[in-house]
Design an enzyme around this catalytic site. Structure first.
Site, mmCIF file in Angstrom:
data_model
loop_
_atom_site.group_PDB
_atom_site.id
_atom_site.type_symbol
_atom_site.label_atom_id
_atom_site.label_comp_id
_atom_site.label_asym_id
_atom_site.label_seq_id
_atom_site.Cartn_x
_atom_site.Cartn_y
_atom_site.Cartn_z
ATOM 1 N N TYR A 183 -10.515 -7.810 -38.310
ATOM 2 C CA TYR A 183 -9.253 -7.887 -39.060
ATOM 3 C C TYR A 183 -9.482 -7.489 -40.517
ATOM 4 C CZ TYR A 183 -5.112 -9.949 -41.231
ATOM 5 O OH TYR A 183 -3.954 -10.152 -41.959
ATOM 6 N N SER B 49 -4.196 -7.807 -47.069
ATOM 7 C CA SER B 49 -4.542 -9.222 -46.855
ATOM 8 C C SER B 49 -5.660 -9.607 -47.822
ATOM 9 C CB SER B 49 -5.036 -9.441 -45.425
ATOM 10 O OG SER B 49 -5.560 -10.744 -45.266
HETATM 11 N N1 LIG Z 1 0.337 -14.878 -42.124
HETATM 12 C C1 LIG Z 1 -0.726 -14.692 -42.888
HETATM 13 O O1 LIG Z 1 -1.447 -15.645 -43.232
HETATM 14 C C2 LIG Z 1 -1.059 -13.319 -43.392
HETATM 15 C C3 LIG Z 1 -1.998 -13.194 -44.426
HETATM 16 C C4 LIG Z 1 -2.319 -11.943 -44.899
HETATM 17 C C5 LIG Z 1 -1.720 -10.815 -44.359
HETATM 18 N N2 LIG Z 1 -0.829 -10.950 -43.353
HETATM 19 C C6 LIG Z 1 -0.238 -9.721 -42.806
HETATM 20 O O2 LIG Z 1 1.163 -9.791 -42.913
HETATM 21 C C7 LIG Z 1 1.745 -8.938 -41.926
HETATM 22 C C8 LIG Z 1 2.848 -9.704 -41.213
HETATM 23 O O3 LIG Z 1 2.273 -10.774 -40.475
HETATM 24 P P1 LIG Z 1 2.996 -12.184 -40.311
HETATM 25 O O4 LIG Z 1 2.099 -13.210 -40.836
HETATM 26 O O5 LIG Z 1 4.387 -12.114 -40.812
HETATM 27 O O6 LIG Z 1 2.969 -12.347 -38.716
HETATM 28 P P2 LIG Z 1 4.096 -12.197 -37.612
HETATM 29 O O7 LIG Z 1 5.213 -13.143 -37.843
HETATM 30 O O8 LIG Z 1 3.397 -12.231 -36.309
HETATM 31 O O9 LIG Z 1 4.653 -10.723 -37.880
HETATM 32 C C9 LIG Z 1 4.017 -9.581 -37.409
HETATM 33 C C10 LIG Z 1 5.085 -8.538 -37.192
HETATM 34 O O10 LIG Z 1 4.472 -7.314 -36.809
HETATM 35 C C11 LIG Z 1 5.138 -6.828 -35.673
HETATM 36 N N3 LIG Z 1 4.224 -5.983 -34.912
HETATM 37 C C12 LIG Z 1 3.000 -6.294 -34.424
HETATM 38 N N4 LIG Z 1 2.471 -5.233 -33.784
HETATM 39 C C13 LIG Z 1 3.393 -4.236 -33.876
HETATM 40 C C14 LIG Z 1 3.446 -2.900 -33.423
HETATM 41 N N5 LIG Z 1 2.435 -2.351 -32.709
HETATM 42 N N6 LIG Z 1 4.531 -2.161 -33.705
HETATM 43 C C15 LIG Z 1 5.557 -2.683 -34.408
HETATM 44 N N7 LIG Z 1 5.571 -3.948 -34.864
HETATM 45 C C16 LIG Z 1 4.500 -4.709 -34.597
HETATM 46 C C17 LIG Z 1 5.637 -8.052 -34.933
HETATM 47 O O11 LIG Z 1 6.787 -7.749 -34.168
HETATM 48 P P3 LIG Z 1 6.858 -7.409 -32.620
HETATM 49 O O12 LIG Z 1 5.889 -8.298 -31.910
HETATM 50 O O13 LIG Z 1 8.301 -7.690 -32.313
HETATM 51 O O14 LIG Z 1 6.528 -5.956 -32.534
HETATM 52 C C18 LIG Z 1 6.068 -8.913 -36.108
HETATM 53 O O15 LIG Z 1 7.365 -8.564 -36.531
HETATM 54 C C19 LIG Z 1 0.604 -8.487 -41.026
HETATM 55 O O16 LIG Z 1 0.194 -7.192 -41.392
HETATM 56 C C20 LIG Z 1 -0.495 -9.494 -41.329
HETATM 57 O O17 LIG Z 1 -1.776 -8.968 -41.095
HETATM 58 C C21 LIG Z 1 -0.469 -12.164 -42.852
#
Ligand SMILES: NC(=O)c1ccc[n+]([C@@H]2O[C@H](COP(=O)([O-])OP(=O)(O)OC[C@H]3O[C@@H](n4cnc5c(N)ncnc54)[C@H](OP(=O)(O)O)[C@@H]3O)[C@@H](O)[C@H]2O)c1
Length: 245
Positions: A155, A142
């Protein structure tokens, strides 16, 4: 195996957001996808969408905090498709809050999902990659690891750990493996503000709706790293909306 066509790619956190977009994008380009996440219904829906478009995908219910679940994910890739070319460690939680709120379960969840979860993926995939003498770790970090903004310290700390672990793994990986850190900025997903306190969540969602980029932007960055020729390792990609300070 150069390019994306035919590669076997396992993705954690593939039930929504960046993981889902990456699965769809890579499947469209001919990769065979093994999706992992906890919500089975959402995983099934992503698998159905990919297969309806002629792609190949299988879902595995995985909690990345559990070592044996990651092993089941990589075993499924090998059993179904004969190999594993890429592990995208993307599962994450953005339940951020000020320290005074004492949301310690959320702190624990960020530590176990981002750090233990990543290590569980390395533990499961590394022996497979060593056996094959090829493989690619793509870890989703991130921009929070580059600029710490309150109230995102826990985070940001866990994403800094992702950055450090990725660099250490790269140094130890040798000539056969590739290791990439993809660090997204604000991305329009359901995960923004999810699990955060109401005030913080509202502010994050407001900012997301103003400036966030689509998850397909991160999917393209991941695809870029994967499609490089063997022997070329893209170390880090930072991809953020132009409007993000
Ligand atoms: N959106 C942003 O602005 C942003 C920015 C920088 C980095 N990121 C990173 O990008 C990644 C994806 O996030 P996103 O934005 O796409 O959010 P999201 O739509 O909430 O996706 C998160 C995913 O992680 C899964 N997950 C969470 N805890 C888990 C666990 N213990 N075991 C297995 N799966 C798990 C969730 O699925 P289930 O709930 O079905 O398990 C979901 O598929 C994350 O690492 C986040 O920190 C996001």
């Amino acid at each position: 195996m150069p390019g994306i066509q035919g590669k076997v790619v396992a993705i954690t956190g593939a039930s929504s957001g960046i993981g889902e977009a990456t699965a769809a994008h890579l499947a469209e380009r001919g990769a065979r996808i093994v999706l992992g996440a906890r919500r089975e219904d959402r995983l099934d829906a992503v698998v159905d969408r990919i297969t309806a478009r002629g792609g190949t995908a299988v879902g595995v219910v995985v909690d990345v905090t559990r070592r044996e679940d990651l092993r089941r994910l990589t075993d499924t890739a090998v059993e179904r498709f004969g190999r594993l070319d890429v592990l995208v460690s993307n599962a994450g939680t953005m339940a951020v809050s000020p320290f005074d709120d004492l949301r310690q379960d959320d702190w624990d969840a960020m530590v176990s999902t981002h750090i233990t979860g990543l290590l569980n993926g390395i533990g499961a995939a590394l022996p497979v990659f060593r056996r094959q003498r090829s493989g690619h770790f793509v870890n989703v970090g991130s921009t929070a690891a580059h600029v710490v903004k309150s109230p995102q310290a826990v985070y940001a700390a866990t994403k800094t750990a992702v950055k450090v672990l990725t660099e250490g793994l790269r140094q130890e990986s040798g000539p056969d493996l590739r290791v990439t850190l993809v660090s997204p900025g604000f991305t329009h997903t359901e995960g923004v503000g999810k699990g955060a306190g109401p005030e913080v969540a509202a502010a994050m969602i407001r900012q997301r709706d103003e400036i966030a980029m689509p998850p397909s932007a991160v999917a393209s960055a991941i695809a870029y790293a994967i499609e490089q020729p063997d022997g070329v390792d893209v170390g880090e990609i930072v991809v953020r909306p132009t409007a993000q300070a």
